[in-house]
Write a protein that holds these residues in place. Structure first.
Motif, PDB file in Angstrom:
ATOM      1  N   GLU A   1      -6.578   2.396  10.896  1.00 23.35           N
ATOM      2  CA  GLU A   1      -6.185   3.566  11.900  1.00 23.35           C
ATOM      3  C   GLU A   1      -5.716   4.900  11.267  1.00 23.35           C
ATOM      4  N   ILE A   2      -4.292   4.409  10.493  1.00 23.31           N
ATOM      5  CA  ILE A   2      -3.544   5.277  10.113  1.00 23.31           C
ATOM      6  C   ILE A   2      -4.176   6.032   8.962  1.00 23.31           C
ATOM      7  N   VAL A   3      -4.865   5.233   7.811  1.00 21.97           N
ATOM      8  CA  VAL A   3      -5.558   5.780   6.738  1.00 21.97           C
ATOM      9  C   VAL A   3      -6.753   6.888   7.509  1.00 21.97           C
ATOM     10  N   ILE A   4      -7.302   6.589   8.456  1.00 22.66           N
ATOM     11  CA  ILE A   4      -8.391   7.429   8.799  1.00 22.66           C
ATOM     12  C   ILE A   4      -7.875   8.708   9.443  1.00 22.66           C
ATOM     13  N   ALA A   5      -6.761   8.469  10.328  1.00 26.10           N
ATOM     14  CA  ALA A   5      -6.358   9.636  10.821  1.00 26.10           C
ATOM     15  C   ALA A   5      -5.569  10.656   9.882  1.00 26.10           C
ATOM     16  N   ASP A   6      -5.016  10.238   8.779  1.00 24.36           N
ATOM     17  CA  ASP A   6      -4.536  11.047   7.759  1.00 24.36           C
ATOM     18  C   ASP A   6      -5.610  11.689   7.089  1.00 24.36           C
ATOM     19  N   LEU A   7      -7.063  11.075   7.066  1.00 23.49           N
ATOM     20  CA  LEU A   7      -8.020  11.996   6.256  1.00 23.49           C
ATOM     21  C   LEU A   7      -8.568  13.012   7.321  1.00 23.49           C
TER      22      LEU A   7
ATOM     23  N   PHE B   1       0.703  -1.087   0.157  1.00 23.06           N
ATOM     24  CA  PHE B   1      -0.055  -0.094   0.088  1.00 23.06           C
ATOM     25  C   PHE B   1       0.815   1.107  -0.042  1.00 23.06           C
ATOM     26  N   VAL B   2       0.449   2.140  -0.798  1.00 21.41           N
ATOM     27  CA  VAL B   2       1.200   3.263  -0.886  1.00 21.41           C
ATOM     28  C   VAL B   2       0.162   4.607  -0.634  1.00 21.41           C
ATOM     29  N   MET B   3       0.314   5.462   0.463  1.00 24.09           N
ATOM     30  CA  MET B   3      -0.419   6.588   0.901  1.00 24.09           C
ATOM     31  C   MET B   3       0.339   7.840   0.610  1.00 24.09           C
ATOM     32  N   ASN B   4      -0.235   8.929   0.124  1.00 19.05           N
ATOM     33  CA  ASN B   4       0.384  10.039  -0.212  1.00 19.05           C
ATOM     34  C   ASN B   4       1.587   9.922  -0.727  1.00 19.05           C
ATOM     35  N   GLY B   5       1.723   9.117  -1.680  1.00 18.26           N
ATOM     36  CA  GLY B   5       2.964   8.714  -2.716  1.00 18.26           C
ATOM     37  C   GLY B   5       4.160   8.062  -1.728  1.00 18.26           C
ATOM     38  N   ARG B   6       3.754   7.699  -0.686  1.00 17.81           N
ATOM     39  CA  ARG B   6       4.904   7.096   0.143  1.00 17.81           C
ATOM     40  C   ARG B   6       4.450   5.606   0.706  1.00 17.81           C
ATOM     41  N   PRO B   7       5.274   4.855   1.053  1.00 20.15           N
ATOM     42  CA  PRO B   7       4.870   3.608   1.491  1.00 20.15           C
ATOM     43  C   PRO B   7       4.048   3.704   2.670  1.00 20.15           C
ATOM     44  N   LEU B   8       3.037   3.033   2.961  1.00 20.22           N
ATOM     45  CA  LEU B   8       2.028   3.211   4.078  1.00 20.22           C
ATOM     46  C   LEU B   8       2.905   2.168   5.050  1.00 20.22           C
ATOM     47  N   GLN B   9       3.206   2.648   6.431  1.00 21.08           N
ATOM     48  CA  GLN B   9       3.831   2.021   7.173  1.00 21.08           C
ATOM     49  C   GLN B   9       3.773   2.564   8.765  1.00 21.08           C
ATOM     50  N   HIS B  10       4.040   1.859   9.756  1.00 23.41           N
ATOM     51  CA  HIS B  10       3.960   2.067  11.075  1.00 23.41           C
ATOM     52  C   HIS B  10       5.043   1.551  11.886  1.00 23.41           C
ATOM     53  N   ASN B  11       5.934   2.261  12.488  1.00 26.87           N
ATOM     54  CA  ASN B  11       6.944   1.936  13.102  1.00 26.87           C
ATOM     55  C   ASN B  11       7.848   0.741  12.385  1.00 26.87           C
TER      56      ASN B  11
ATOM     57  N   LYS C   1       6.994  -0.955  10.328  1.00 28.03           N
ATOM     58  CA  LYS C   1       6.201  -2.212   9.570  1.00 28.03           C
ATOM     59  C   LYS C   1       5.459  -1.615   8.256  1.00 28.03           C
ATOM     60  N   TYR C   2       5.545  -2.185   7.238  1.00 29.61           N
ATOM     61  CA  TYR C   2       4.770  -2.016   5.887  1.00 29.61           C
ATOM     62  C   TYR C   2       3.417  -2.420   5.750  1.00 29.61           C
ATOM     63  N   ALA C   3       2.593  -1.660   5.229  1.00 35.06           N
ATOM     64  CA  ALA C   3       1.330  -2.538   5.028  1.00 35.06           C
ATOM     65  C   ALA C   3       1.324  -3.148   3.739  1.00 35.06           C
ATOM     66  N   ALA C   4       1.780  -4.468   3.821  1.00 30.29           N
ATOM     67  CA  ALA C   4       2.297  -5.250   2.616  1.00 30.29           C
ATOM     68  C   ALA C   4       2.101  -6.732   3.014  1.00 30.29           C
TER      69      ALA C   4
ATOM     70  N   GLN D   1      -2.999  -8.742   9.496  1.00 27.67           N
ATOM     71  CA  GLN D   1      -2.460 -10.178   9.913  1.00 27.67           C
ATOM     72  C   GLN D   1      -0.999 -10.401   9.815  1.00 27.67           C
ATOM     73  N   ALA D   2      -0.479  -9.920   8.823  1.00 30.58           N
ATOM     74  CA  ALA D   2       0.989 -10.291   8.619  1.00 30.58           C
ATOM     75  C   ALA D   2       1.756  -9.197   9.622  1.00 30.58           C
ATOM     76  N   THR D   3       1.398  -8.183   9.893  1.00 22.88           N
ATOM     77  CA  THR D   3       2.313  -7.455  10.682  1.00 22.88           C
ATOM     78  C   THR D   3       1.714  -7.002  12.053  1.00 22.88           C
ATOM     79  N   GLY D   4       0.507  -7.202  12.335  1.00 23.30           N
ATOM     80  CA  GLY D   4      -0.048  -6.927  13.680  1.00 23.30           C
ATOM     81  C   GLY D   4      -0.691  -5.465  13.881  1.00 23.30           C
ATOM     82  N   VAL D   5      -0.589  -4.575  12.623  1.00 23.21           N
ATOM     83  CA  VAL D   5      -0.632  -3.374  12.704  1.00 23.21           C
ATOM     84  C   VAL D   5      -2.167  -2.981  12.037  1.00 23.21           C
TER      85      VAL D   5
END
Length: 348
Positions: A320-326, A224-234, A236-239, A312-316
């Motif tokens: 929540e990150i997508v909604i927070a960005d909106l 997943f890419v959000m705002n032109g950058r890999p969607l990630q948290h700490n 861990k990538y949304a992948a 499921q793959a990352t535990g993240v």
């Protein structure tokens, strides 16, 4: 925040869909989340745009199934909402699903999205640029380095010449479509059946022929890419990796594909770096990249799915990150008003 999720049809939505996950997440965080189909818009004589929409009546849900059951059932809040009062309209309908039986619905979300954006609602992904992405030719506007060798034609001879130039092996698929429908892997042994394969694709339009990437047998990566950058948290990538253990070369989840955890390497990050500038310029807020080694197979700008598999793959919980960005975009819009375009705010 008031957010509207546009889908093909509320009645056909499923609990497992990423849109459901986003809607439930928004609801659980105290936002007003409405779901509407592309057939639910109403343009009033005064120029205002409304929609017959549904929302969950509760405030918190711990089950996607319960949430979707309520949205589709008699207990849902049902109102004709004014889109001027909606902060964000998220276009999550897949035009390719309406190709056969509801051709009128293919561009409806885009068209009403454009009208809503003109009146000041934030619309993601940007509907004006989504209109240029209705088929896979949009992919050809990205750098050549990210794409497999490709031929697009309705001439069977052109397609056969391309396959022959690839050593008799390649992939053919429709110019418009998703979910692995009418996708064929062509091997040397398939030469006697190649005409039939091509005919099955071109009867509905243009055919895309691509070189076969040997690494595809190990599946592909959805990133997943959000705002032109890999969607990630700490870190861990949304992948996740999609593999098909049924022997089918397609890795799509509804063709027998399964998901598993994956490490995002430098090849994948370089691909994002190369496609990111155009995604930002086009206002493509949330996008799914399908990656095989150092090449992109597709860029899904309409209904990128799999946030549940990524969680499921990352535990993240990436929803929540997508909604927070909106929410962040809604705050930003208040500072800029009409001095910033919808495409700009969609990926700011």
């Amino acid at each position: 925040m008031r957010i509207g999720f546009v889908v093909n049809d509320v009645a056909t939505e499923q609990a497992s869909y990423t849109t459901t996950r986003l809607g439930m997440c928004a609801t659980n965080h105290g936002h007003e989340a409405w779901t509407l189909g592309v057939g639910d818009f109403v343009y009033k004589p005064d120029g205002s745009i409304h929609a017959n929409a549904r929302a969950a009546s509760g405030k918190e849900y711990d089950s996607l199934e319960k949430y979707m059951t309520e949205i589709q059932g008699e207990d849902a809040r049902q109102e004709q909402i004014l889109l001027d009062d909606v902060d964000v309209l998220m276009l999550r309908n897949d035009p390719s699903e309406d190709t056969a039986e509801r051709s009128w619905a293919q561009t409806t979300g885009i068209l009403f999205g454009q009208l809503a954006a003109q009146r000041g609602t934030i619309v993601v992904n940007d509907p004006s640029n989504l209109a240029n992405a209705l088929n896979k030719t949009y992919f050809q506007h990205f750098p050549e380095q990210v794409r497999p060798k490709t031929c697009i034609s309705r001439d069977p001879e052109e397609i056969k010449e391309f396959i022959a130039a690839q050593g008799g092996k390649g992939v053919i698929k429709p110019l418009q479509g998703s979910g692995g429908s009418s996708v064929f892997l062509v091997r040397k042994a398939d030469a006697p059946n190649l005409n039939q394969m091509i005919e099955a694709v071109i009867r509905d339009g243009y055919c895309i022929a691509q070189e076969y990437l040997p690494a595809a047998k190990e599946g592909d990566i959805r990133l997943f890419v959000m705002n032109g950058r890999p969607l990630q948290h700490n870190g861990k990538y949304a992948a996740f990796r999609r593999v098909n253990k049924t022997g089918d070369m397609r890795s799509n989840m509804h063709t027998g594909g399964e998901s598993e955890a994956v490490e995002i390497d430098d090849d994948a990050l370089q691909l994002v770096e190369m496609v990111g500038p155009k995604l930002i310029a086009d206002g493509m807020f949330l996008v799914g990249l399908d990656i095989v080694k150092d090449k992109l197979m597709e860029i899904n700008v309409f209904t990128p799915g799999g946030l549940g598999s990524a969680q499921q793959a990352t535990g993240v919980d990436f929803a929540e990150i997508v909604i927070a960005d909106l929410v962040r975009k809604v705050r930003g819009k208040k500072y800029y008003g009409r001095n910033i375009s919808n495409a700009q705010i969609a990926t700011m």
